[in-house]
Structure formats: C-alpha cells, structure tokens
Design an enzyme around this catalytic site. Sequence first.
Site, short mmCIF file in Angstrom:
data_model
loop_
_atom_site.label_atom_id
_atom_site.label_comp_id
_atom_site.label_asym_id
_atom_site.label_seq_id
_atom_site.Cartn_x
_atom_site.Cartn_y
_atom_site.Cartn_z
N HIS A 25 0.75 -1.29 0.22
CA HIS A 25 0.10 -0.10 0.04
C HIS A 25 0.80 1.36 -0.03
CE1 HIS A 25 -4.00 -1.95 0.43
NE2 HIS A 25 -3.32 -2.94 1.39
N GLU A 210 -9.68 -12.09 4.66
CA GLU A 210 -8.42 -12.03 5.80
C GLU A 210 -9.40 -11.80 7.02
OE1 GLU A 210 -4.58 -9.45 6.94
OE2 GLU A 210 -6.17 -8.60 5.95
N ASP A 288 2.40 -5.61 2.68
CA ASP A 288 1.18 -4.86 2.95
C ASP A 288 1.47 -3.74 3.36
OD1 ASP A 288 -1.54 -4.66 3.33
OD2 ASP A 288 -1.92 -6.00 4.87
#
Length: 352
Positions: A25, A210, A288
């Site tokens: 991200h 998730e 992530d």
Amino acid sequence: MDDVSDPVEGFRPVAALPKAHLHLHFTGSMRHGTLLELAERDGIRLPASLTEEWPPELSTADEKGWFRFQRLYDVARSVLRTEDDVRRLVLEAALDDAADGSVWTEIQVDPSGYASRFHNMTEFTDLVIDAVRDASERAGIGMGVVIAANRTRHPLDARALARLAAQYAGRGVIGFGLSNDERRGDTREFGPAFAIAERAGLALVPHGGELRGPAHVTQCLDHLHPSRLGHGVRCAEDPAVLDRVADSGVALEVCPTSNVSLGVYATYEEVPVRILTEAGVDVALGADDPLLFGSRLAAQYTILRAAQDFSDVELAELGRMSIRRSYAPAELVQRSLAGVDTWLETPPDDGR
C-alpha cells in the site's frame, strides 16, 4: 513447479532471491524515519504508537480495533503534503524493495484520499505515475500502479475510481483493487466497478478473505472476478472454497506479518501458506504496510523459513509464483525466473 534436481540445501540470502512484490500500500510503504522527519518538519504530533512504541501493537478483532489501525494510517497520510514528499515515498519504497530482491513492485493507492491536497484525483494520479516511472529507473526495478477503491465508501465512488483507472490503463496503471475493512459494505455492490476495470483490461485484485472467512472469498469470486485476491488466507478453512480458488486459478497475496499483527492468526506457524500451495494455489508474499507492521518484503520469506522450516527450494518456488502472477512485462518475467534458478544453484551460506 520447476524441476530442481537434488539441490544443496542450506540458507541462501533471501534478499538475493528474485521476487515480485504484489501487495504494497502507498502510505503504508513509507519508511518510519521519513514519517518522523516529515511530521517534525510540519509540526505534526504523532501518537506514541508511531514514535517510541513503534511498531504499534494492533488488533482488528472488532471494528474498534480496525478504527485504531485506520487512524494510524490516516495520521501517516497527513504528513504527505508536497509533490516532493510523494516522490520521496515512492523512491524510497522502490529502493527498499530493490534491496529486498524485488524485480517488480505493484504499489496500491486510492487517489481520492489525496485529491483535496493535490488539487484533484487526476493530478494526483499523474504525479504518482510519474513518481513511479522515475523511481523505477533509479532503483532498477519494474513498477506498476494499482488504483484501489475504499469499501467503506459508497460503491458509486468505486465506479468513479474504476473509470479513472481505465483512463490510465497501459499508461502506468495495471490493476484495480478494493481495500479497507472487508467487514464493511456489500461486496456484490462493487461488482459494477470491477466490470468497468475488467473491460479496460486491468488486473482485478480486491482484498478479501482475511478479516472475514471463506464465505467472503466466495463472494469475491462470484461478484468481483479477481485474477488475484489480496490475502484470501481464510479460504484454507473450507476445503470446498480452497478447491474453488485453486481450480479458478486465482492467486493469493499472502502477508504473514500483517496476518499476525492484526490478529488473524496468533502465530506465524499458523499462516497457511503450505496448505494453500499444496492445494495448487499460487501464493505471492507481500509486506502489506511496512510502516505499520515493521517489516518489509524479504522478511516475509525469512519468517516462513524460521517459523515453518521452508527450504530454499520452497522459497524459490514462492519467488517464482510471485513473478509469474505479476503484471510485469514478459521479458522481465523470463529474466527474473532465470535469476531464481541462479539463486538456487548458488551454494548456500552457513548462516541465515
């Protein structure tokens, strides 16, 4: 799996293993030191969990926990105030990934979160694409941009972002995603946005499976038609869903540090990478949000080596999977796969 005949086992440096980073991200890629420096420059007071208590202790077992996580993310976003800040973030992310062995990085961003500070979504997207192009050249790796919608906002906003992504297809933007708390919103209602992106030839890479279980993976498959699924690890809890993921050819972007930090799993030993790959699912490891989880790409491979006894042969195959399931140019893919073979042929070090 490529045929590897009786290789010498040991510990080769994971940072030298060619790999692709497919789950990163934008704000979350920021260096911690850069966050501190930019905040001090503008007099932004950071919470203790981003300063002396970094990396923060996180849990998203409930919506309150996710709110705390999102608040830290929003605080971090607030330090990006100038064009140079954006360019610095992207360059440092590219350099960090290059140092970790990434040959191709796909960085995911929601332009609507920056539009007001950078005039509008189009101007910000232009800036990011130009920053990615420059960083790619300077770091010596390939890069692509994924534009992601926010599932806590109205699905019509997602359609607007899908149309924006479609305008940049083939000009730096390679995919369209859907992120934030997957317990929010109705997955079915984001289907039209993904249809827009699909018609534009973009990769479809939403988050799912998730924070919610196998049923949410099924919803994503039914309504968003992903080519890859961000996380998706919870499909391992239902053999029928796991088989469907494998049969559909959908790859999973698995982020071990994120999974444990957010409380999806209590330990690294529980992250079901072997269950997934043994079922025939392609897995691409990702970091992530390194800024919030405190570890970057190579660490995800080291974690599996330490916690689950992954051999170098197995780590090499994970590297291959990430490269094959990337949207990198074909020539880069072939060259990088050859690099994985070279890594495996190199005698191992004595230590880790």
